[in-house]
Design an enzyme around this catalytic site. Structure first.
Site, PDB file in Angstrom:
ATOM      1  N   TYR A   1       0.781  -1.408   0.197  1.00 60.84           N
ATOM      2  CA  TYR A   1       0.220   0.027   0.026  1.00 60.84           C
ATOM      3  C   TYR A   1       0.638   0.992  -0.137  1.00 60.84           C
ATOM      4  CZ  TYR A   1      -3.370   3.446   1.873  1.00 60.84           C
ATOM      5  OH  TYR A   1      -4.255   4.908   2.208  1.00 60.84           O
ATOM      6  N   ILE A   2       1.802   1.129   0.937  1.00 59.83           N
ATOM      7  CA  ILE A   2       2.005   2.817   0.961  1.00 59.83           C
ATOM      8  C   ILE A   2       3.190   2.576  -0.188  1.00 59.83           C
ATOM      9  CG2 ILE A   2       3.797   4.245   2.952  1.00 59.83           C
ATOM     10  CD1 ILE A   2       2.134   2.775   5.296  1.00 59.83           C
TER      11      ILE A   2
ATOM     12  N   ASN B   1       9.428 -12.549  10.469  1.00 61.94           N
ATOM     13  CA  ASN B   1      10.329 -11.381   9.496  1.00 61.94           C
ATOM     14  C   ASN B   1       9.880  -9.979   9.392  1.00 61.94           C
ATOM     15  OD1 ASN B   1       9.453 -10.882   5.964  1.00 61.94           O
ATOM     16  ND2 ASN B   1       7.143 -10.190   7.340  1.00 61.94           N
TER      17      ASN B   1
ATOM     18  N   SER C   1       6.327   3.841  13.121  1.00 64.67           N
ATOM     19  CA  SER C   1       4.849   4.357  13.262  1.00 64.67           C
ATOM     20  C   SER C   1       4.618   4.712  14.319  1.00 64.67           C
ATOM     21  CB  SER C   1       4.245   2.300  14.059  1.00 64.67           C
ATOM     22  OG  SER C   1       2.297   3.021  13.691  1.00 64.67           O
TER      23      SER C   1
ATOM     24  N   TYR D   1       3.478  -6.987  17.224  1.00 64.25           N
ATOM     25  CA  TYR D   1       3.529  -5.464  16.282  1.00 64.25           C
ATOM     26  C   TYR D   1       4.440  -4.445  16.734  1.00 64.25           C
ATOM     27  CZ  TYR D   1       3.054  -2.254  12.237  1.00 64.25           C
ATOM     28  OH  TYR D   1       3.387  -1.510  11.346  1.00 64.25           O
TER      29      TYR D   1
ATOM     30  N   LYS E   1       8.573  -2.249  16.020  1.00 60.72           N
ATOM     31  CA  LYS E   1       8.855  -1.014  15.327  1.00 60.72           C
ATOM     32  C   LYS E   1       9.452  -0.299  16.232  1.00 60.72           C
ATOM     33  CE  LYS E   1       6.865  -1.032  11.769  1.00 60.72           C
ATOM     34  NZ  LYS E   1       7.423  -1.518  10.441  1.00 60.72           N
TER      35      LYS E   1
ATOM     36  N   ASN F   1      -1.667   7.606  11.120  1.00 62.83           N
ATOM     37  CA  ASN F   1      -2.973   6.558  10.143  1.00 62.83           C
ATOM     38  C   ASN F   1      -2.718   6.582   8.482  1.00 62.83           C
ATOM     39  OD1 ASN F   1      -3.210   6.377  13.051  1.00 62.83           O
ATOM     40  ND2 ASN F   1      -4.845   4.786  12.332  1.00 62.83           N
TER      41      ASN F   1
ATOM     42  N   ASN G   1      -8.839  -2.070   8.972  1.00 68.47           N
ATOM     43  CA  ASN G   1      -8.752  -0.780   9.698  1.00 68.47           C
ATOM     44  C   ASN G   1     -10.396   0.031   9.211  1.00 68.47           C
ATOM     45  OD1 ASN G   1      -6.174  -1.485   8.087  1.00 68.47           O
ATOM     46  ND2 ASN G   1      -5.891  -0.426  10.511  1.00 68.47           N
TER      47      ASN G   1
ATOM     48  N   ARG H   1     -12.225  -1.732  21.110  1.00 69.27           N
ATOM     49  CA  ARG H   1     -11.612  -2.338  20.841  1.00 69.27           C
ATOM     50  C   ARG H   1     -11.118  -2.611  21.873  1.00 69.27           C
ATOM     51  NH1 ARG H   1      -9.234  -1.890  14.914  1.00 69.27           N
ATOM     52  NH2 ARG H   1      -8.155  -0.463  15.912  1.00 69.27           N
TER      53      ARG H   1
ATOM     54  N   ASP I   1      -7.307  -0.356  21.956  1.00 67.17           N
ATOM     55  CA  ASP I   1      -7.116   1.159  21.281  1.00 67.17           C
ATOM     56  C   ASP I   1      -7.006   1.999  22.565  1.00 67.17           C
ATOM     57  OD1 ASP I   1      -8.103   0.873  18.856  1.00 67.17           O
ATOM     58  OD2 ASP I   1     -10.227   1.072  18.906  1.00 67.17           O
TER      59      ASP I   1
HETATM   60  P1  NAD Z   1       2.009  -3.598   3.277  1.00 67.33           P
HETATM   61  O1  NAD Z   1       0.546  -4.920   3.092  1.00 67.33           O
HETATM   62  O2  NAD Z   1       0.413  -3.333   2.423  1.00 67.33           O
HETATM   63  O3  NAD Z   1       2.436  -3.629   1.926  1.00 67.33           O
HETATM   64  C1  NAD Z   1       4.145  -4.332   2.728  1.00 67.33           C
HETATM   65  C2  NAD Z   1       5.072  -5.190   1.923  1.00 67.33           C
HETATM   66  O4  NAD Z   1       5.983  -6.021   2.020  1.00 67.33           O
HETATM   67  C3  NAD Z   1       3.697  -6.444   1.265  1.00 67.33           C
HETATM   68  O5  NAD Z   1       4.133  -5.674  -0.463  1.00 67.33           O
HETATM   69  C4  NAD Z   1       3.685  -7.046   1.666  1.00 67.33           C
HETATM   70  O6  NAD Z   1       4.059  -8.537   0.721  1.00 67.33           O
HETATM   71  C5  NAD Z   1       5.838  -7.523   1.097  1.00 67.33           C
HETATM   72  N1  NAD Z   1       6.428  -8.246   2.248  1.00 67.33           N
HETATM   73  C6  NAD Z   1       6.228  -7.856   3.977  1.00 67.33           C
HETATM   74  N2  NAD Z   1       7.252  -9.125   3.853  1.00 67.33           N
HETATM   75  C7  NAD Z   1       8.098  -9.777   3.390  1.00 67.33           C
HETATM   76  C8  NAD Z   1       9.113  -9.946   3.401  1.00 67.33           C
HETATM   77  N3  NAD Z   1       9.779 -11.176   4.118  1.00 67.33           N
HETATM   78  N4  NAD Z   1      10.527  -9.637   2.008  1.00 67.33           N
HETATM   79  C9  NAD Z   1       9.769  -9.287   0.955  1.00 67.33           C
HETATM   80  N5  NAD Z   1       7.982  -8.799   0.925  1.00 67.33           N
HETATM   81  C10 NAD Z   1       7.650  -8.122   2.333  1.00 67.33           C
HETATM   82  O7  NAD Z   1       1.802  -2.985   4.140  1.00 67.33           O
HETATM   83  P2  NAD Z   1       1.723  -1.478   4.197  1.00 67.33           P
HETATM   84  O8  NAD Z   1      -0.064  -0.878   4.831  1.00 67.33           O
HETATM   85  O9  NAD Z   1       2.083  -0.731   3.294  1.00 67.33           O
HETATM   86  O10 NAD Z   1       2.767  -0.311   4.905  1.00 67.33           O
HETATM   87  C11 NAD Z   1       4.344  -1.031   4.921  1.00 67.33           C
HETATM   88  C12 NAD Z   1       5.326  -0.418   5.862  1.00 67.33           C
HETATM   89  O11 NAD Z   1       4.397   0.801   6.858  1.00 67.33           O
HETATM   90  C13 NAD Z   1       5.196  -1.725   7.044  1.00 67.33           C
HETATM   91  O12 NAD Z   1       6.534  -1.525   7.399  1.00 67.33           O
HETATM   92  C14 NAD Z   1       4.292  -0.879   8.076  1.00 67.33           C
HETATM   93  O13 NAD Z   1       4.584  -1.643   8.723  1.00 67.33           O
HETATM   94  C15 NAD Z   1       4.716   0.713   8.118  1.00 67.33           C
HETATM   95  N6  NAD Z   1       3.097   1.008   8.485  1.00 67.33           N
HETATM   96  C16 NAD Z   1       2.021   0.427   8.083  1.00 67.33           C
HETATM   97  C17 NAD Z   1       1.256   1.485   8.736  1.00 67.33           C
HETATM   98  C18 NAD Z   1      -0.589   1.235   8.243  1.00 67.33           C
HETATM   99  O14 NAD Z   1      -1.204   1.446   8.538  1.00 67.33           O
HETATM  100  N7  NAD Z   1      -0.341   0.731   6.556  1.00 67.33           N
HETATM  101  C19 NAD Z   1       1.463   2.628   9.465  1.00 67.33           C
HETATM  102  C20 NAD Z   1       2.330   2.691  10.484  1.00 67.33           C
HETATM  103  C21 NAD Z   1       3.659   2.498   9.755  1.00 67.33           C
HETATM  104  C1  WQD Z   2      -8.757   3.931  13.663  1.00 68.43           C
HETATM  105  C2  WQD Z   2     -10.371   4.488  14.848  1.00 68.43           C
HETATM  106  C3  WQD Z   2     -10.788   2.616  15.639  1.00 68.43           C
HETATM  107  C4  WQD Z   2     -12.363  -0.159  12.877  1.00 68.43           C
HETATM  108  C5  WQD Z   2      -3.978   0.669  13.407  1.00 68.43           C
HETATM  109  C6  WQD Z   2      -2.115  -0.246  14.206  1.00 68.43           C
HETATM  110  C7  WQD Z   2      -1.294   1.088  14.351  1.00 68.43           C
HETATM  111  C8  WQD Z   2      -0.880   1.354  12.212  1.00 68.43           C
HETATM  112  C9  WQD Z   2      -2.019   2.026  12.542  1.00 68.43           C
HETATM  113  C10 WQD Z   2       1.102   0.705  11.614  1.00 68.43           C
HETATM  114  C11 WQD Z   2      -9.471   3.240  16.135  1.00 68.43           C
HETATM  115  C12 WQD Z   2     -11.595   2.970  14.361  1.00 68.43           C
HETATM  116  C13 WQD Z   2     -11.917   0.729  13.403  1.00 68.43           C
HETATM  117  C14 WQD Z   2     -13.876  -0.070  12.703  1.00 68.43           C
HETATM  118  C15 WQD Z   2     -14.351   1.031  14.451  1.00 68.43           C
HETATM  119  N1  WQD Z   2      -0.554   0.694  11.860  1.00 68.43           N
HETATM  120  N2  WQD Z   2     -12.667   1.795  14.478  1.00 68.43           N
HETATM  121  N3  WQD Z   2     -14.827   0.540  13.149  1.00 68.43           N
HETATM  122  O1  WQD Z   2      -5.797   1.430  15.590  1.00 68.43           O
HETATM  123  O2  WQD Z   2      -5.030   3.440  15.084  1.00 68.43           O
HETATM  124  O3  WQD Z   2      -4.013   2.091  14.049  1.00 68.43           O
HETATM  125  O4  WQD Z   2      -3.054   1.077  12.170  1.00 68.43           O
HETATM  126  O5  WQD Z   2       1.958   1.029  12.335  1.00 68.43           O
HETATM  127  O6  WQD Z   2      -0.756   0.932  14.919  1.00 68.43           O
HETATM  128  O7  WQD Z   2      -2.416  -0.471  15.510  1.00 68.43           O
HETATM  129  O8  WQD Z   2      -6.349   2.338  12.934  1.00 68.43           O
HETATM  130  O9  WQD Z   2      -7.137   1.396  11.560  1.00 68.43           O
HETATM  131  O10 WQD Z   2      -7.421   0.375  13.209  1.00 68.43           O
HETATM  132  O11 WQD Z   2      -8.479   2.652  13.757  1.00 68.43           O
HETATM  133  O12 WQD Z   2     -14.448   1.840  15.145  1.00 68.43           O
HETATM  134  O13 WQD Z   2     -14.737  -0.777  12.203  1.00 68.43           O
HETATM  135  O14 WQD Z   2     -11.352   4.018  14.061  1.00 68.43           O
HETATM  136  O15 WQD Z   2     -11.282   1.925  17.371  1.00 68.43           O
HETATM  137  O16 WQD Z   2     -10.114   4.638  16.815  1.00 68.43           O
HETATM  138  P1  WQD Z   2      -5.716   2.535  14.304  1.00 68.43           P
HETATM  139  P2  WQD Z   2      -7.373   1.681  13.289  1.00 68.43           P
END
Ligand code: NAD
Ligand code: WQD
Length: 340
Positions: free
Chosen positions: A12-13, A101, A125, A150, A154, A180, A200, A295, A298
């Site tokens: 995604y990112i 991982n 994060s 998880y 980080k 987020n 999410n 949840r 949270d």
């Molecule tokens: P995502 O799952 O969409 O992307 C992660 C990608 O890494 C995937 O395409 C997956 O196939 C690949 N991957 C996982 N393990 C692997 C491995 N061992 N070797 C090669 N590829 C591998 O997730 P995202 O939301 O894009 O998140 C990207 C990064 O940002 C992650 O490190 C995540 O922890 C961090 N992050 C995400 C969020 C969020 O809410 N999405 C928030 C804070 C931090």
């Molecule tokens: C957002 C808000 C829920 C779903 C998570 C990880 C965090 C980070 C981002 C990676 C909260 C509420 C959600 C639903 C709801 N990822 N909610 N009904 O919990 O802030 O963070 O993703 O690092 O580490 O914990 O994100 O999108 O799950 O929730 O009311 O069906 O939405 O309670 O308040 P969160 P989220």
């Protein structure tokens, strides 16, 4: 053209960041094991940018595969390391899967390129802050004991990177603490691809709006917040992608010290009920929602102080909640008609 290795670059990112790297004149080299992404995202990136990046399907937790990668790609100038597992709930059930991982992949990568002068951007994060005592939370706030394996990966990764730079290694490191991430590219060709039931908020909202889910539950409306629902700092994924380009540019300056960390958010908090209202207002689609129990685990409220990013990274979020909701909705409609 500077070559940048983007691990997790089909996720995604990562996919949004690859587009911003190409726009900024970098040459991204994508590594992904497709464990949480589709190979078709490479075609989507090509459609958006007119450029097809080199792609390696490699599992970074396998030391040998990463060594081979470093041999095949010796002349990269930077690494943006997204690849990790990210499902908080699953990490509580399967902690070793997450430690293996997220930590092995980081160490394998750092080892494989050890000794080379590389700029390294790490996906951290806001989860490292837990429930902050002071809001908005600054980068100086103490980290709290992680709520999940998880989150702990980080914190551990940030410590590994800090120790590595302190040892005098040739790496420069920027850790970005994302709040987020939501929304999708304006083309609607890339976006978040949740597997199974989304955990999410925003993917759950869009899947409910399109009819894949019957209704969305608001997890608690009796918190100590103005409307009783939890507050987060939602950041558009395109703005987030641009922050990675800014991090590379910062490290490319001669005076950059070896390690730094930045909050990447908007600096503004929105409640769950505000997000639902914004989605309905911006898209004109009514959501079937109900109030449910809290949840477990949270955080009540968190939003970032983003002044350090503005001053030093020279980056600021430009897209508001409206753009976040509309782009997430456009992506949901696209992906429902064109499954990847
Ligand atoms: P995502 O799952 O969409 O992307 C992660 C990608 O890494 C995937 O395409 C997956 O196939 C690949 N991957 C996982 N393990 C692997 C491995 N061992 N070797 C090669 N590829 C591998 O997730 P995202 O939301 O894009 O998140 C990207 C990064 O940002 C992650 O490190 C995540 O922890 C961090 N992050 C995400 C969020 C969020 O809410 N999405 C928030 C804070 C931090
Ligand atoms: C957002 C808000 C829920 C779903 C998570 C990880 C965090 C980070 C981002 C990676 C909260 C509420 C959600 C639903 C709801 N990822 N909610 N009904 O919990 O802030 O963070 O993703 O690092 O580490 O914990 O994100 O999108 O799950 O929730 O009311 O069906 O939405 O309670 O308040 P969160 P989220």
């Amino acid at each position: 053209m500077s070559k940048i290795l983007v691990t997790g670059g089909l996720g995604y990112i990562g996919s949004h960041t690859v587009v911003e790297l190409i726009n900024a004149g970098y040459e991204p080299v994508i590594v992904d094991d497709l464990s949480n992404s589709s190979p078709k995202i490479l075609d989507q990136i090509t459609k958006i940018t007119g450029h097809k990046p080199v792609f390696y399907q490699i599992d970074l937790s396998d030391d040998n595969e990463v060594k081979n990668l470093a041999t095949a790609e010796p002349d990269i100038t930077g690494i943006i390391h997204f690849a990790a597992f990210k499902a908080v709930g699953e990490s509580v059930e399967l902690p070793l899967k997450y430690y293996r991982n997220n930590i092995y992949s980081l160490i394998n990568l750092l080892n494989a390129y050890y000794g080379k002068p590389l700029n390294f951007v790490f996906s951290s994060s806001c989860t490292v802050y837990g429930q902050p005592d002071v809001l908005p939370v600054t980068e100086k706030a103490p980290t709290k004991k992680a709520e999940s394996p998880y989150g702990n990966t980080k914190q551990i990764a940030e410590e590994i990177l800090t120790d590595l730079v302190a040892s005098g290694s040739s790496y420069k490191v920027v850790a970005l603490r994302y709040f987020n991430p939501v929304g999708a590219h304006s083309s609607a060709l890339i976006g978040e691809l949740p597997i199974g039931v989304p955990q999410n908020l925003v993917p759950f909202i869009t899947q409910t709006a399109i009819g894949k889910r019957e209704k969305i539950t608001v997890f608690g409306d009796d918190y100590d917040t103005p409307d009783g629902s939890c507050i987060r700092d939602y950041i558009h994924v395109v703005d987030l992608g641009k922050a990675h380009v800014a991090a590379l540019k910062l490290m490319e300056k001669n005076n950059f010290a070896g390690y730094d960390v930045f909050n990447i958010g908007t600096g503004v908090g929105n409640s769950v009920l505000e997000i639902i209202a914004a989605f309905e207002r911006e898209t004109g689609v009514k959501l079937n929602y109900q109030i449910g129990p809290r949840r477990s685990g949270d955080i009540v409220k968190v939003w970032g102080d983003v002044s350090k990013s503005a001053d030093q990274l020279q980056w600021k979020a430009e897209r508001g909640i409206g753009t976040m909701m509309v782009s997430a909705w456009e992506w949901e409609k696209y992906i429902s008609n064109n499954p990847l």
